[in-house]
Every structure is written in structure tokens, then in C-alpha cells.
Design a protein around this motif. Structure first.
Motif, PDB file in Angstrom:
ATOM      1  N   TYR A   1       0.968  -1.035  -0.031  1.00  0.00           N
ATOM      2  CA  TYR A   1      -0.122   0.108  -0.059  1.00  0.00           C
ATOM      3  C   TYR A   1       1.060   1.104   0.114  1.00  0.00           C
ATOM      4  N   PRO A   2       1.515   1.364  -1.145  1.00  0.00           N
ATOM      5  CA  PRO A   2       2.470   2.442  -1.166  1.00  0.00           C
ATOM      6  C   PRO A   2       1.963   4.081  -0.825  1.00  0.00           C
ATOM      7  N   LEU A   3       2.664   4.759  -0.187  1.00  0.00           N
ATOM      8  CA  LEU A   3       2.351   6.138   0.412  1.00  0.00           C
ATOM      9  C   LEU A   3       3.088   6.801  -0.775  1.00  0.00           C
ATOM     10  N   GLU A   4       2.219   7.479  -1.665  1.00  0.00           N
ATOM     11  CA  GLU A   4       2.960   8.164  -2.679  1.00  0.00           C
ATOM     12  C   GLU A   4       2.951   9.699  -2.445  1.00  0.00           C
ATOM     13  N   LYS A   5       4.042  10.164  -2.912  1.00  0.00           N
ATOM     14  CA  LYS A   5       4.249  11.699  -2.473  1.00  0.00           C
ATOM     15  C   LYS A   5       2.967  12.670  -3.030  1.00  0.00           C
ATOM     16  N   GLY A   6       2.806  13.502  -2.569  1.00  0.00           N
ATOM     17  CA  GLY A   6       1.845  14.379  -3.245  1.00  0.00           C
ATOM     18  C   GLY A   6       0.306  14.439  -2.389  1.00  0.00           C
TER      19      GLY A   6
ATOM     20  N   GLN B   1      -7.176  12.703  -3.357  1.00  0.00           N
ATOM     21  CA  GLN B   1      -6.451  13.469  -4.516  1.00  0.00           C
ATOM     22  C   GLN B   1      -7.556  14.564  -5.326  1.00  0.00           C
ATOM     23  N   PHE B   2      -7.334  15.855  -5.052  1.00  0.00           N
ATOM     24  CA  PHE B   2      -8.214  16.664  -5.860  1.00  0.00           C
ATOM     25  C   PHE B   2      -7.515  17.589  -6.717  1.00  0.00           C
ATOM     26  N   PRO B   3      -7.909  17.927  -7.743  1.00  0.00           N
ATOM     27  CA  PRO B   3      -7.174  18.676  -8.761  1.00  0.00           C
ATOM     28  C   PRO B   3      -7.034  20.155  -7.889  1.00  0.00           C
ATOM     29  N   MET B   4      -7.711  20.599  -7.187  1.00  0.00           N
ATOM     30  CA  MET B   4      -7.243  22.027  -6.403  1.00  0.00           C
ATOM     31  C   MET B   4      -7.849  22.026  -5.034  1.00  0.00           C
TER      32      MET B   4
END
Length: 277
Positions: A66-71, A196-199
Motif C-alpha cells: 500500500y505505497p504512500l505516494e508523495k503529493g 487527490q483533488f485537482p485543486m
């Protein structure tokens, strides 16, 4: 402390194999007592510590990634619930309770005819729910979907995990629910989410975190109330409707895992259920 397991009460230190190596408060000529703790194989992965509890065998696989992606905006909750693990996992797959237990918060009264496509998988059960786009409702799901096409899956990954994925356009909310049973009536529940939202992702993520905390509190109250009348594996008094199709299949998968059987006997397939959500 210094890479040694150290007791905070009297400072005894143990090696990674469980051997007692140091007793700070001992006599000048006193030998360290011959004492050994039970040690378990562990894996540190994705900021979690996974423990292999079966000392009669060596681990035959690695924990799921369950990788913790940056961002993306990540957050976690930990709760102890006075409820058996099977009913907590079932709650994570059960959409039909959300308009009532979480009314006005996550969903509201059922208005949409949806299709739940239930797939038996080698690792458990995967449910794709179609037709969820909501309008003119004062709840978070209506805000998130706003009439747009929704991709939504709930997946039971044996033996102890539910993975939930919501996608609307370029927005996505992922939930990972992992349950560790303390005993037959008590469960440690770990909830990790990312948005993860665009804005304004961090801002929206904090809103989602606030809502999720309230949702978990409501689920905890419901599940602990239910657990006073239900113990692990004893579900004879349950009555199911078509909306419960996905969760009845989950219970079959969970029972097979507890009995040490191969999931579905190697035979997989899909089935659809229609209900109002």
C-alpha cells in the motif's frame, strides 16, 4: 532504545531475537538472568509494522503493498472497537447503511437505483457499485459526485483488510481499513485514507478527515451496539435483502478463510445485485 527492545518500567533490554541482554538495576556481581521473550517475524512496510503471529510456520508471503505516494493528502485513525472483526469488515463493504447511520454526513436517504457487481477473487471479494451520481442532496457524497460518473469499488482482501476506491473525474479518495483482532469480541481498527483533488487538495483533505472521524465514531457506536447481541461467526439471527448481496458473499469468504479453506475452491465469477442507494 539503541535498537534494543527496552522496558519502560525497569529498563530491561532485549535483542531482536528476544534474548535478555541488560538489567540495569542488578547487584555488582549478579549475573543477568537467563530469560527470553517470544519473538515474531515482522516486516516494516509503507509505515506499518506487520507481524506474523503463527509460530508454528514461517511466513509464506509478504504483506500487501500500500505505497504512500508523495503529493496526496494522507491521514490515519486508530480505534479499539468492542466488536468482532467480521462485522467491522462487513461494515466497510456495506453501502446500504450509510444513508441512515451517516445521514446528512456521508449519504442521505436512498434515491438512486444502483447496480452492485460482486466478483469472487483469489484474495476475497470485490464489489463495483454503478449509478451513484447524486444531485440536490446536502451530504458529502452529493458534493463529491455532483451528477458526475462515479467509479466506486469496495474490496475485501483476506484475511483482515477492506480497500475502498472512489473516483470522480480527476478526484479520488482511497480508504484502507485493516483490522487486528484482540480477542473474539474486541478489534483494533486502523483506517488510512488519502485524497487527490485537482485543486485545494490539502484543504479538501482536511474536510474529508473531519467527516471521516465523525463517520468512524458513528460506526463504532452502531457496531458496538450490534456486538452486544452478536459474537464472532454467529449470524443466525441476521436477515438479508438484495442490498446485502455483497456482504453475504463477504461472510462466505471470511468463513472460508477462518476455516483454512482455499477461497471459492479456485472457482471465481461475478454476480449483479440491484437496489436503491
Amino acid at each position: 532504545k539503541n535498537n534494543k527492545l527496552t522496558c519502560r518500567y525497569h529498563g530491561w533490554q532485549f535483542s531482536d531475537q528476544g534474548d535478555l541482554e541488560k538489567v540495569p538495576c542488578k547487584g555488582l556481581n549478579e549475573k543477568v538472568v537467563d530469560f527470553k521473550l517470544t519473538s515474531y517475524p515482522i516486516v516494516e512496510k509503507d509505515d506499518w509494522v506487520w507481524i506474523w503471529m503463527d509460530l508454528s510456520s514461517e511466513p509464506d508471503h509478504q504483506p500487501t503493498d500500500y505505497p504512500l505516494e508523495k503529493g496526496p493528502f494522507w491521514f490515519e485513525f486508530e480505534n479499539v472497537m468492542q466488536a468482532p472483526i467480521d462485522t467491522i469488515l462487513e461494515n466497510g463493504l456495506d453501502c446500504s447503511h450509510t444513508g441512515f447511520a451517516h445521514e446528512g454526513l456521508f449519504r442521505s436517504d436512498p434515491t438512486n437505483e444502483v447496480e452492485a457487481i460482486v466478483e469472487k477473487t483469489p484474495t476475497g471479494v470485490k464489489v463495483e457499485t454503478r449509478g451513484e451520481a447524486r444531485e440536490k442532496k446536502r451530504d458529502f457524497m452529493s458534493f463529491l459526485t455532483s451528477g458526475s460518473e462515479v467509479y466506486h469499488t469496495d474490496e475485501y482482501i483476506a484475511p483482515h483488510t477492506v480497500f475502498v476506491d472512489y473516483r470522480v473525474g480527476k478526484s479520488q479518495v482511497i480508504t484502507i481499513l485493516i483490522c487486528t483482532p484482540i480477542d473474539e469480541k474486541t478489534t483494533m481498527v486502523f483506517t488510512r485514507m488519502n485524497t487527490q483533488f485537482p485543486m485545494f487538495n490539502s484543504l479538501v483533505g482536511r474536510v474529508v478527515k473531519n467527516i471521516t472521524g465523525k463517520v468512524i465514531k458513528q460506526d463504532k457506536e452502531i457496531l458496538e451496539g450490534q456486538a452486544k447481541n452478536v459474537v464472532l461467526g454467529q449470524r443466525q439471527g441476521f436477515r438479508f435483502t438484495q442490498a446485502d448481496g455483497p456482504t453475504t458473499i463477504f461472510f462466505k469468504a471470511f468463513d472460508q478463510v477462518c476455516e483454512g479453506k482455499d477461497l471459492w475452491g479456485g472457482k471465481y465469477g461475478k454476480k449483479s445485485y440491484f437496489y436503491k442507494l
